[in-house]
Enzyme design. Sequence first.
Site, PDB file in Angstrom:
ATOM      1  N   LYS A  74      -0.016 -18.442  30.567  1.00 23.58           N
ATOM      2  CA  LYS A  74       1.953 -18.288  30.486  1.00 23.58           C
ATOM      3  C   LYS A  74       1.697 -16.556  31.001  1.00 23.58           C
ATOM      4  O   LYS A  74       1.285 -15.784  30.857  1.00 23.58           O
ATOM      5  CB  LYS A  74       2.381 -18.621  29.308  1.00 23.58           C
ATOM      6  CG  LYS A  74       4.145 -18.429  28.989  1.00 23.58           C
ATOM      7  CD  LYS A  74       4.497 -19.644  28.971  1.00 23.58           C
ATOM      8  CE  LYS A  74       6.012 -19.548  29.265  1.00 23.58           C
ATOM      9  NZ  LYS A  74       6.402 -18.783  30.572  1.00 23.58           N
ATOM     10  N   THR A  77      13.501 -11.188  23.811  1.00 26.27           N
ATOM     11  CA  THR A  77      12.347  -9.699  23.636  1.00 26.27           C
ATOM     12  C   THR A  77      13.327  -8.866  22.466  1.00 26.27           C
ATOM     13  O   THR A  77      12.341  -8.071  21.645  1.00 26.27           O
ATOM     14  CB  THR A  77      12.326  -9.871  25.394  1.00 26.27           C
ATOM     15  OG1 THR A  77      11.843 -10.320  25.945  1.00 26.27           O
ATOM     16  CG2 THR A  77      11.282  -8.503  24.701  1.00 26.27           C
ATOM     17  N   SER A  79       9.931 -18.848  25.515  1.00 25.42           N
ATOM     18  CA  SER A  79       9.874 -19.073  26.632  1.00 25.42           C
ATOM     19  C   SER A  79       9.015 -20.673  26.664  1.00 25.42           C
ATOM     20  O   SER A  79       9.365 -21.526  26.981  1.00 25.42           O
ATOM     21  CB  SER A  79       8.859 -18.012  27.956  1.00 25.42           C
ATOM     22  OG  SER A  79       9.621 -18.266  28.447  1.00 25.42           O
ATOM     23  N   LYS A 115       0.253 -13.521  34.872  1.00 25.22           N
ATOM     24  CA  LYS A 115       1.198 -12.764  35.155  1.00 25.22           C
ATOM     25  C   LYS A 115       0.950 -12.942  36.394  1.00 25.22           C
ATOM     26  O   LYS A 115      -0.120 -12.652  37.250  1.00 25.22           O
ATOM     27  CB  LYS A 115       0.794 -11.022  35.248  1.00 25.22           C
ATOM     28  CG  LYS A 115       1.784 -10.084  35.014  1.00 25.22           C
ATOM     29  CD  LYS A 115       2.848 -10.612  33.548  1.00 25.22           C
ATOM     30  CE  LYS A 115       3.603 -10.184  33.247  1.00 25.22           C
ATOM     31  NZ  LYS A 115       4.275 -10.233  31.979  1.00 25.22           N
TER      32      LYS A 115
END
Length: 424
Positions: free
Chosen positions: A78, A198, A358, A114
């Site tokens: 992820k 976040t 997420s 990433k």
Amino acid sequence: MSTQTVNNAQAHESMFEAVLARLDAAAKLMNLSSDVLNVLRNPQKEVKVSLPITMDNGSIQVFEGYRTVHSTHLGPSKGGIRYALDVNSDEVRALAAWMSFKCAVANLPYGGAKGGIKCDPRAMSVGELERLSRAYAKAMKDVFGVNRDIPAPDMGTSGREMAWMLDEYNKVVGEDSPGVITGKPIAVGGSLGRDAATGRGVMVNTLAALKKMNLNPSQVTAVVQGFGNVGSHAARLLSEKGIKIVGIGDHTASYYNEKGIDIQAALDFAAKNNRVLKGFTGATEIQASELLISKCDVLVPAALQNVITVDNATKIQAKLIVEGANGPTAPEADQILNDKNIICIPDILANSGGVTVSYFEWVQNKAGYYWTEEEVNTKHDLKMEIAFEAIWNNSAKYKSSMRLAAYITALEKIELGVKLKGAY
């Protein structure tokens, strides 16, 4: 600056080397198996692609695209996708490793990955960005997968780019798989609460730390560096909890007001001013370098990496640092902060709210059933509080900083995954 300090600074010009330095320090403290350490020092998969895009003027420009999968020992990988001119393989590798640790800290069944494209999204038209996003999704069709690798937005990207990528991926593979990408707009399977997640994680971790420090939020001041998605939501949520925000800033301007800044006024101003703070009149404009060392109790670096360095760490006045950005503190500055007894809630804990929601989006996509924003926020806050408590306890157990304790907490879980699944 001593010769040793200079050498350390040079050694950590590589972001991935900086990650490995902290990984090694945590591994030594907890006596991590050398076999597991060797596995985690090396990403599982690295992909680089060339993306030829027809620009609006008819010319063809070739962009570099990256995707690194660091670990899948706890589940599918992820991690976000960023669009920026400084995207490179070293940065993507470092961010992928951080995601492995971040997901483990947050108790998510994910590994870390990433991605990124080397480009300047601000200099590109909407049409050019769409063609670039679709080309990237097509190039990564064998990497992405709802149970394999799940991307999300990051610096320079948003739900818009994720919607384009989702559509292109589904066309290429011939299926409707909304869970293959998170951070999507609500209309195409996104989760309520994801946009502020976040920043919300920053707020939850700040309140948890203040409670341990016996500080009343209503008596606390804070400075937030960065006023994008993370910083603006963090500033708003901290303000709503009674914390006085005395400093804010973005890449265009920084401001300070010891009496407090009206965050809603700043948000309204930025919304009408191309999403930047330059020209805001609700506080005194200061130099960007002054913001991090301004008088405050809580400092939230929520902009770029390596902004807290050996040069300014000694001047920081905050009692608590909560890292909203990825890697805002250079490794060489950690010891300075520790010596000053400044508590630092590290990025892999403080900004893990985004990947937590997420995960919730992915769960909802797979179930085909969606939660209310209140349900999302409640589940998010509980996960953050559990993660904070585990790291705080490990900090006490190992007599270490919160940063090393976060790595130790993550490594304890990943070590089990490696040993139970086996490495070959």
